[in-house]
Design a protein around this motif. Structure first.
Motif, mmCIF file in Angstrom:
data_model
loop_
_atom_site.group_PDB
_atom_site.id
_atom_site.type_symbol
_atom_site.label_atom_id
_atom_site.label_comp_id
_atom_site.label_asym_id
_atom_site.label_seq_id
_atom_site.Cartn_x
_atom_site.Cartn_y
_atom_site.Cartn_z
ATOM 1 N N GLU A 1 0.818 -1.202 0.000
ATOM 2 C CA GLU A 1 0.000 0.000 0.000
ATOM 3 C C GLU A 1 0.862 1.266 0.000
ATOM 4 O O GLU A 1 0.573 2.222 -0.725
ATOM 5 N N ARG A 2 1.939 1.253 0.796
ATOM 6 C CA ARG A 2 2.814 2.427 0.851
ATOM 7 C C ARG A 2 3.577 2.614 -0.452
ATOM 8 O O ARG A 2 3.763 3.743 -0.930
ATOM 9 N N LEU B 1 2.567 1.664 -3.474
ATOM 10 C CA LEU B 1 1.600 2.138 -4.469
ATOM 11 C C LEU B 1 1.197 3.586 -4.210
ATOM 12 O O LEU B 1 1.043 4.382 -5.149
ATOM 13 N N HIS B 2 1.044 3.950 -2.946
ATOM 14 C CA HIS B 2 0.695 5.336 -2.600
ATOM 15 C C HIS B 2 1.774 6.292 -3.091
ATOM 16 O O HIS B 2 1.470 7.333 -3.710
ATOM 17 N N SER C 1 1.874 6.574 -6.822
ATOM 18 C CA SER C 1 0.764 7.419 -7.286
ATOM 19 C C SER C 1 1.148 8.888 -7.197
ATOM 20 O O SER C 1 0.886 9.677 -8.115
ATOM 21 N N GLN D 1 -0.727 9.741 -10.763
ATOM 22 C CA GLN D 1 -1.711 8.747 -11.154
ATOM 23 C C GLN D 1 -2.352 8.192 -9.889
ATOM 24 O O GLN D 1 -2.031 8.635 -8.780
ATOM 25 N N SER D 2 -3.220 7.208 -10.046
ATOM 26 C CA SER D 2 -3.795 6.518 -8.903
ATOM 27 C C SER D 2 -3.649 5.020 -9.118
ATOM 28 O O SER D 2 -4.275 4.458 -10.022
ATOM 29 N N PHE D 3 -2.798 4.398 -8.321
ATOM 30 C CA PHE D 3 -2.564 2.959 -8.424
ATOM 31 C C PHE D 3 -3.091 2.279 -7.173
ATOM 32 O O PHE D 3 -2.544 2.445 -6.081
ATOM 33 N N LYS D 4 -4.134 1.515 -7.330
ATOM 34 C CA LYS D 4 -4.700 0.777 -6.211
ATOM 35 C C LYS D 4 -4.144 -0.637 -6.126
ATOM 36 O O LYS D 4 -4.180 -1.260 -5.063
ATOM 37 N N THR D 5 -3.631 -1.140 -7.246
ATOM 38 C CA THR D 5 -3.106 -2.508 -7.281
ATOM 39 C C THR D 5 -1.779 -2.523 -8.034
ATOM 40 O O THR D 5 -1.465 -1.606 -8.800
ATOM 41 N N GLU E 1 -2.365 -2.380 -11.788
ATOM 42 C CA GLU E 1 -2.527 -1.040 -12.362
ATOM 43 C C GLU E 1 -1.177 -0.373 -12.572
ATOM 44 O O GLU E 1 -0.952 0.280 -13.595
#
Length: 289
Positions: free
Chosen positions: A245-246, A248-249, A252, A257-261, A264
């Protein structure tokens, strides 16, 4: 330059090994032999900041700003090793690492792309922050619990400093930097799919020394890391999810951008690759004078 600002920032929160560690609170009844052995392994692992710094200085010889920052990172990482050794010296002297055991993890890392290495160590700081937070929870002796909390906070700050240099790299190198960061980001956020922990100390870095070309392979107990993670501090899927999560955050934020996975992030990486290939194809061919 980022170095002057980072120096002031990190200097302002630097802890003192004599004054800020509550040595007098030590409770021998709450430290097991099993726990003490893991402290020794962490002390030796932290000593590997020495060859990592030699690698950084070699591969960033054209970047004096980042190389100067290494003076801070190297000092604080070696201090991590030192405080763990001091703990053992005071309370379990028979387990204190020998100079030979420390020197065993100093070996040459092969040259690697500087931007990919930067991202690799950024992810490593995130992971180590979470490992040490979990270690602090697992330990029962109050002094070592405080030490691991202190180390975890340092690793978080180091990650923040690396992130500053990553932002600078994107400003300077654009998609080349984005491609390097997303490539390593996909790898380091995919630890659930691998048989071993994904951290710089567990990656192969010198083919001539294979298979003893990872930091972990040169420890007194090469199998220690997986056992520590799986059986002792119980770094389970929930904690691994926090690391992902960290990563990807921060990806992003870096890429706007926005990466939730991870999937992505990987799709974005592939799109970047196509953009880079297309831009190279339309560049005018050089002409002879």
């Amino acid at each position: 330059m980022l170095y002057p600002e980072l120096f002031k920032q990190l200097e302002s929160v630097r802890w003192d090994m004599d004054k800020d560690i509550p040595w007098a609170s030590f409770d021998a009844s709450k430290l097991t032999d099993e726990q003490a052995q893991t402290i020794k392994m962490n002390a030796i692992t932290e000593w590997s900041a020495l060859p990592a710094t030699e690698m950084f200085l070699r591969d960033n010889k054209d970047d004096s700003d980042f190389s100067a920052f290494m003076s801070i990172w190297f000092f604080e990482e070696q201090k991590h090793s030192l405080v763990l050794m001091e703990y053992l010296r005071r309370f379990r002297p028979e387990l204190a690492p020998t100079e030979k055991e420390l020197h065993e993890v100093r070996f040459e890392f092969e040259p690697a792309p500087a931007l990919e290495t930067l991202m690799l160590h950024f992810c490593g700081e995130i992971r180590l922050n979470h490992w040490y937070r979990r270690a602090s929870e697992w330990h029962t002796e109050p002094v070592i619990k405080q030490i691991y909390t202190q180390l975890s906070q340092d690793e978080a700050r180091h990650g923040g400093a690396y992130l500053r240099y990553m932002k600078r790299a994107i400003n300077n190198f654009g998609n080349d930097a984005r491609a390097a960061f997303t490539k390593v980001g996909v790898l380091m956020a995919s630890a659930r799919r691998t048989a071993q922990a994904l951290h710089p100390t567990n990656l192969h870095v010198n083919k001539d020394l294979f298979p003893r070309d990872t930091i972990q392979s040169r420890l007194p107990n090469p199998e220690w890391l997986e056992h520590w993670l799986d059986k002792q501090i119980n770094f389970d899927a929930v904690w691994e999810g926090k690391v992902v999560e960290r990563i990807l955050h921060n990806m992003s934020l870096l890429m706007n951008q926005s990466f939730k996975t991870v999937q992505e992030l990987n799709r974005y990486r592939k799109e970047l690759g196509k953009e880079i290939t297309a831009s190279m194809a339309v560049k005018p061919a050089s002409t002879s004078p």
